[in-house]
Design an enzyme around this catalytic site. Sequence first.
Site, PDB file in Angstrom:
ATOM      1  CB  SER A  55      -0.891   0.027   1.240  1.00  0.00           C
ATOM      2  OG  SER A  55      -1.666  -1.131   1.323  1.00  0.00           O
ATOM      3  CE  LYS A  56      -1.497   6.992  -2.249  1.00  0.00           C
ATOM      4  NZ  LYS A  56      -2.341   7.838  -3.111  1.00  0.00           N
TER       5      LYS A  56
END
Length: 267
Positions: A111-112
């Site tokens: 994920s970011k």
Amino acid sequence: MKPRPSFPARLDTSNDSAKPKALLGATRVVTPQTAMRGPAQVALASPTGVGLDSSAVRRRMVQKLAEQGLQDTVVLDAMGRIERHRFVDSALVNQAYEDTSLPIGLGQTISKPNVVARMIALLREAPGLKAAPMGRVLEIGTGCGYQAAVLSLVAREVYSIERLRGLHDKAKENLRPMRLPNVHLMFGDGMLGYPKGAPYSAIIAAAGGEAVPQAWIDQLAVGGRIVAPMQTTAGQQALVVIDKTPQGLQQSLLEAVHFVPLKSGIA
Ligand code: SAH
């Protein structure tokens, strides 16, 4: 702000292997926009492979997280300490500290940074969890092990389960040199939770399903919180927060997110 620990200036790419591409993980942070006190001011440095001064680019990433509204200094500190570049393919090292999701193999994504930080901060905002550190945390979807490493700095014990053998092995390999004794990696179907570690103070999912499985709710301690992506009635994905209070469950739906699907079984 606490003094930041120093980091090795050299980039270790020994864990790298070829990985396919995937394009998931976009989200918007909607935390209250109150200014952070004094994030480190650093010049923007691009990682360039061996010789990367990763501490400088990581400080820059943390500074951006603070500018985006993330105020929890414990989470910011943890994000500043875990070397994200160690978890991605060598071809993607240049992007390791950008606010972007990245492929980690087998069609999955890391994920970011702002999503990782946001979700952990949400866990820590639970009324029953405000006295840090959190107790036992269950992560569904170990992936490359990055989020488990961040969690290890904010929780006493981290149980992380992954349904894809290849990624479970990769996470073990990534985490081994970091020697995090409070991270426990399991291979299995996280839709069933992990009863042996229950009850959990917090459960965090890195993959989104149509509903939050009952097993997670059963394995959550009273006073605990679940943060997970979930399918909404509008057919989109959003972050859901579920608190288990002495009076019962409380659920709130937050911003739209884009996670890989939660799947049952192992592979
Ligand atoms: N937290 C991870 C993100 C990995 S992406 C990281 O930091 O890299 C989400 C992961 O969830 C994928 O690896 C996917 O295989 C896994 N996953 C999906 N459904 C699952 C399930 N039922 N049990 C365990 N893992 C699951």
